[in-house]
Design a protein around this motif. Structure first.
Motif, PDB file in Angstrom:
ATOM      1  N   ALA A 131       0.888  -1.225   0.022  1.00 32.15           N
ATOM      2  CA  ALA A 131      -0.090   0.046  -0.150  1.00 32.15           C
ATOM      3  C   ALA A 131       1.043   1.153   0.075  1.00 32.15           C
ATOM      4  O   ALA A 131       0.574   2.478  -0.755  1.00 32.15           O
ATOM      5  CB  ALA A 131      -0.753  -0.129   1.277  1.00 32.15           C
ATOM      6  N   LEU A 134       2.327   1.695  -3.433  1.00 37.99           N
ATOM      7  CA  LEU A 134       1.228   2.138  -4.573  1.00 37.99           C
ATOM      8  C   LEU A 134       1.041   3.570  -4.126  1.00 37.99           C
ATOM      9  O   LEU A 134       0.913   4.607  -5.405  1.00 37.99           O
ATOM     10  CB  LEU A 134      -0.032   1.498  -4.449  1.00 37.99           C
ATOM     11  CG  LEU A 134      -0.018  -0.250  -4.875  1.00 37.99           C
ATOM     12  CD1 LEU A 134      -1.280  -0.601  -4.312  1.00 37.99           C
ATOM     13  CD2 LEU A 134       0.065  -0.107  -6.219  1.00 37.99           C
ATOM     14  N   VAL A 140      -1.480   6.128  -5.718  1.00 38.88           N
ATOM     15  CA  VAL A 140      -2.781   5.555  -5.471  1.00 38.88           C
ATOM     16  C   VAL A 140      -3.311   5.728  -3.852  1.00 38.88           C
ATOM     17  O   VAL A 140      -2.225   5.740  -2.944  1.00 38.88           O
ATOM     18  CB  VAL A 140      -2.822   3.907  -5.558  1.00 38.88           C
ATOM     19  CG1 VAL A 140      -4.097   3.439  -4.892  1.00 38.88           C
ATOM     20  CG2 VAL A 140      -2.784   3.695  -6.801  1.00 38.88           C
ATOM     21  N   GLU A 142      -3.584   5.683  -0.269  1.00 42.46           N
ATOM     22  CA  GLU A 142      -3.188   4.469   0.616  1.00 42.46           C
ATOM     23  C   GLU A 142      -4.381   4.041   1.568  1.00 42.46           C
ATOM     24  O   GLU A 142      -4.525   2.975   1.838  1.00 42.46           O
ATOM     25  CB  GLU A 142      -2.095   5.010   1.608  1.00 42.46           C
ATOM     26  CG  GLU A 142      -2.365   5.728   2.735  1.00 42.46           C
ATOM     27  CD  GLU A 142      -2.507   7.455   2.496  1.00 42.46           C
ATOM     28  OE1 GLU A 142      -2.789   8.146   3.278  1.00 42.46           O
ATOM     29  OE2 GLU A 142      -2.267   7.589   1.149  1.00 42.46           O
ATOM     30  N   SER A 145      -6.575   2.052  -0.980  1.00 41.98           N
ATOM     31  CA  SER A 145      -5.694   0.791  -1.425  1.00 41.98           C
ATOM     32  C   SER A 145      -5.542  -0.316  -0.241  1.00 41.98           C
ATOM     33  O   SER A 145      -5.762  -1.548  -0.623  1.00 41.98           O
ATOM     34  CB  SER A 145      -4.471   1.148  -2.004  1.00 41.98           C
ATOM     35  OG  SER A 145      -3.637   1.555  -0.994  1.00 41.98           O
TER      36      SER A 145
END
Length: 363
Positions: A131, A134, A140, A142, A145
């Motif tokens: 996470a 990403l 992305v 967190e 995700s």
């Protein structure tokens, strides 16, 4: 300590306490609307958590995994990330611990148990670090995700437990093969802790180590700088990406370890009993503790007590055992709402001095 720092410290303590009090008060209204006495409910919450030695042991046993799943939220939070996927790291940690004997012949005794727990911690670390990766490399969010990764982890857990790792003897409740007796974690023992497993010690020790890491090491200080002031961290050339992913990995390792301990000390195998929301409750524990590792210990014990008191509410008042989940939900809402008062609570109680050159009336 300066007056400003004293007020900040007082506010950091007062806001969670007021939020908990508001949650208990609203829970009393909830109980009253269902035709029960709120005073009796509050009394039973205390008795079920701390009323006797049996209640205390039940509370401490439930608090142990909460300390570790709360670290999964607290450590990334100190690096500036809001991670809520501890449940996924916990179940994968439990699955890794249960699956390791399928792959390797483990030595008996503490060496084999240590290998189980290391596998659990590594599984959780990789999952939550993903996470953080990403977030840093792909942008992305967190929070989203980690939540979705949690759902994916639960699906993988069920696939393994109900598929290739299933014990043929587990009919109605699919489980992995039970761990050998010599690989299991025992209880601490003694008059007060004879039924409390060593996971409690793991939780307390890791909270203390996390506090030392954050307060007394350059790496922990750099992590706090990244989380508190990303622009300053960028100006001084701190490796923000590495620090953030490391904080996520450490938090995930704690949650994965919680899953391994639950398998080795409580369930003896991986099964659906591991998916009971301990990772989600850890989110609440961390927020109430304001992401301070040392504060996580008493807060985890408090909420472990709430969970332990659910059965007493059911027996004495006829309330569902899940009523305590309603209480914790109320507390979580008030904790989130209390953030709006951060930095402003003192305005309600402290009389500000008028600016220089003005009279009190003019001010």
């Amino acid at each position: 300590m300066s007056s400003s720092r004293w007020q900040d410290s007082a506010e950091a303590l007062a806001l969670p306490l007021l939020a908990l009090a508001a949650g208990l008060a609203l829970f009393g209204v909830f109980v009253w609307l269902h035709g029960h006495n709120p005073l009796q409910a509050w009394t039973l919450l205390f008795l079920g958590a701390f009323g006797d030695s049996f209640s205390i042991q039940n509370t401490l046993q439930r608090a142990a995994p909460l300390m570790l799943t709360a670290l999964c939220v607290a450590l990334p939070a100190r690096a500036g990330l809001t991670i809520i996927g501890g449940e996924g790291a916990l179940v994968l940690g439990g699955l890794a611990a249960a699956a390791l004997p399928y792959a390797l012949p483990l030595p008996a005794g503490s060496a084999g148990t240590a290998m189980l727990l290391l596998a659990a911690a590594l599984a959780g670390a990789v999952w939550i670090a993903l996470a953080g990766w990403l977030r840093q490399w792909r942008g992305v969010n967190e929070t989203i995700s980690s939540l979705l990764l949690g759902y994916l982890a639960i699906a993988l857990f069920k696939h393994g437990v109900e598929g290739a790792l299933r014990d043929p003897a587990s009919l109605n409740k699919p489980s992995t093969l039970p761990l050998a007796d010599e690989l299991r974690i025992g209880t601490i023992g003694g008059n007060w802790l004879y039924d409390v497993h060593w996971g409690l010690v793991f939780g307390i020790v890791l909270c203390v180590l996390a506090a030392i890491w954050l307060a007394a090491t350059t790496h922990g200080f750099a992590t706090r700088v990244v989380g508190g002031n990303p622009r300053a961290a960028q100006l001084v050339g701190l490796p923000a990406t590495r620090l953030i992913v490391t904080a996520c990995a450490l938090g995930g390792a704690a949650a994965g370890l919680a899953g391994g301990i639950e398998v080795a000390a409580v369930h003896t195998s991986a099964n659906a009993s591991l998916i009971v929301g301990l990772g989600y409750t850890g989110i609440l524990v961390s927020f109430v503790a304001r992401h301070q590792p040392l504060a996580i210990v008493p807060v985890a014990i408090l909420f472990g007590g709430f969970l332990a008191a659910g059965s007493l509410l059911q027996r004495r008042m006829g309330l569902p055992d899940a009523s305590v989940q309603v209480l914790m939900g109320f507390c979580f809402v008030f904790i989130l709402a209390s953030e709006a008062w951060r930095g402003r609570l003192g305005e309600l109680f402290v009389l500000r001095k008028p600016p220089l050159g003005t009279t009190p009336a003019a001010a």
